[in-house]
Design a protein around this motif. Structure first.
Motif, PDB file in Angstrom:
ATOM      1  N   ALA A 174       4.925  26.851  13.775  1.00  0.00           N
ATOM      2  CA  ALA A 174       5.502  27.833  14.694  1.00  0.00           C
ATOM      3  C   ALA A 174       4.672  27.950  15.970  1.00  0.00           C
ATOM      4  CB  ALA A 174       5.606  29.187  13.996  1.00  0.00           C
ATOM      5  N   PHE A 175       3.342  28.012  15.812  1.00  0.00           N
ATOM      6  CA  PHE A 175       2.487  28.196  16.974  1.00  0.00           C
ATOM      7  C   PHE A 175       2.486  26.961  17.870  1.00  0.00           C
ATOM      8  CE2 PHE A 175      -1.924  28.481  18.872  1.00  0.00           C
ATOM      9  CZ  PHE A 175      -1.587  29.475  19.792  1.00  0.00           C
ATOM     10  N   CYS A 176       2.401  25.790  17.269  1.00  0.00           N
ATOM     11  CA  CYS A 176       2.413  24.564  18.070  1.00  0.00           C
ATOM     12  C   CYS A 176       3.720  24.441  18.853  1.00  0.00           C
ATOM     13  CB  CYS A 176       2.197  23.343  17.183  1.00  0.00           C
ATOM     14  SG  CYS A 176       0.494  23.165  16.591  1.00  0.00           S
ATOM     15  N   LYS A 177       4.811  24.841  18.245  1.00  0.00           N
ATOM     16  CA  LYS A 177       6.091  24.804  18.943  1.00  0.00           C
ATOM     17  C   LYS A 177       6.076  25.744  20.140  1.00  0.00           C
ATOM     18  CE  LYS A 177      11.068  25.527  18.286  1.00  0.00           C
ATOM     19  NZ  LYS A 177      12.134  25.945  17.329  1.00  0.00           N
ATOM     20  N   ARG A 178       5.511  26.935  19.966  1.00  0.00           N
ATOM     21  CA  ARG A 178       5.440  27.909  21.054  1.00  0.00           C
ATOM     22  C   ARG A 178       4.567  27.375  22.197  1.00  0.00           C
ATOM     23  NH1 ARG A 178       7.073  33.090  19.689  1.00  0.00           N
ATOM     24  NH2 ARG A 178       5.585  34.109  21.095  1.00  0.00           N
ATOM     25  N   VAL A 179       3.482  26.732  21.838  1.00  0.00           N
ATOM     26  CA  VAL A 179       2.579  26.197  22.861  1.00  0.00           C
ATOM     27  C   VAL A 179       3.278  25.093  23.650  1.00  0.00           C
ATOM     28  CG1 VAL A 179       0.433  24.909  23.226  1.00  0.00           C
ATOM     29  CG2 VAL A 179       0.476  26.835  21.631  1.00  0.00           C
TER      30      VAL A 179
END
Length: 367
Positions: free
Chosen positions: A173-178
């Protein structure tokens, strides 16, 4: 003002690993200015270090790695944040080496491959053989949540994990947001990190299913449960072949356990979605017939499936195991080289002895 670095790590009933990490920091060529330790509801609270530049933050009730990371990363005050699980060990020069990359304005996160180095035993050797993923050098789509280096402004800019509510898989989820914020994920392969945590075989099966299971479930929904079972079997056959070619028949047991777990998870998914699937009681009978010359191995495997939570699924009266027998038939040619006999006579006793002798530290038991 000089640039400051905050190391943030997380502990849950594994204080020994965290203390080992703290000791390893002393050898780094660039040490953090601050250390934040998040105790995610350990039964025995992690001791308040009361050491300069070390803060211990305690979550009263275990909430899972995702919430522990969100809590800790939001509390970091340094310009640069190094987030790492307490079972990760770095080369002494890793931080100094990676700092120039993370300072680049178009870079969101810097990470490295994480290689398993948990010693001897079934799980450690299996992970060393099959779980040491090494993405290419440079920009990638995903960096494992066990090791992230980033500017604090990146965490605040993308809003942390946002509304992500899962216990795990926060890294996806975080990598996608970044990436959606237009920032790069950079993988540096020059100094791979090491993971020293021991996992039980049950934790490893759950971990593997958490990684690969969603793809199999999607396949089941789109192409049917039998198609998904065939895909699980094909991947299992590949790993079994590799284990036997390398003279490691003990590793075959992990794939037999994963195969049974995967089939049962797919059947549970089919029941939930109203999809047609072979009966699980028939799977029990098919496995028993498949291992009819190895009663000790069959009993051990059945017990492990029960311990993975499948006792109700394997109960009931079997009627026609033909479909499952057909799935398992393709394994017979692979296992003619004495792998099953080895597991029956030597493997099962070795696994039982390993289980009695070792203490496993694991976040994954309750996934």
């Amino acid at each position: 003002m000089p640039e400051t670095v905050c190391l943030c790590t997380y502990t849950y009933n594994d204080a020994e690993l965290t203390l080992e990490l703290m000791r390893s920091v002393a050898s780094w060529t660039r040490r953090p200015n601050e250390i934040v330790i998040v105790d995610d509801g350990s039964a025995k609270p992690f001791p308040d270090a009361r050491i300069e530049r070390v803060r211990v933050l305690r979550i009263p009730i275990n909430s899972g790695p995702a919430k522990a990371k969100a809590y800790g990363l939001s509390a970091c005050q340094g310009d640069i944040i190094l987030s790492m699980d307490c079972d990760i060990r770095l080369d002494p020069e890793w931080l100094e080496h990676c700092l120039p990359s993370v300072r680049e304005p178009d870079v969101g996160i810097v990470g490295s491959p994480v290689l398993n180095r948990a010693g001897k035993g079934l799980v450690a050797e299996y992970m060393a053989e099959f779980d040491n993923h090494q993405p290419r050098q440079g920009e990638v789509d995903l960096l494992t949540g066990g090791l992230w280096l980033m500017r604090r402004e990146v965490w605040t800019q993308v809003g942390g994990f946002g509304r992500f509510a899962g216990r795990t898989h926060e890294d996806r989820a975080f990598c996608k947001r970044v990436r959606e914020a237009g920032l790069k994920l950079m993988n540096d392969t020059h100094m791979p990190a090491k993971q020293v945590r021991r996992l039980s075989r049950f934790a490893l099966v759950k971990r593997l299913w958490s990684l690969y299971g969603p793809g199999y479930l999607e396949l089941a929904e789109q192409g049917g449960v039998e198609t998904a079972c065939a895909a699980v079997l094909e991947e299992t056959q590949r790993r079994i072949t590799q284990s036997l070619q390398k003279g490691q028949p003990l590793l075959v047991y992990m794939d037999l356990l994963f195969l049974g777990h995967g089939f049962l998870e797919l059947c549970a998914f089919a029941d939930e979605r109203g999809l047609p699937a072979p009966a699980t009681a028939d799977l029990r009978l098919a496995l028993e017939r498949f291992l009819d010359t190895c009663p000790r191995l069959w009993a051990f495997l059945l017990d492990d499936l029960f311990r993975l939570g499948h006792r109700p699924a394997l109960s009931g009266e079997a009627t026609e195991p033909g479909a499952w027998i057909e799935y398992l038939h393709s394994l017979r040619s692979l296992l003619k080289a004495g792998a099953l006999s080895f597991l029956e006579l030597q493997g099962v006793p070795a696994l039982a002895a390993e289980e009695r002798a070792e203490h496993h530290f694991s976040f994954y038991e309750d996934l």
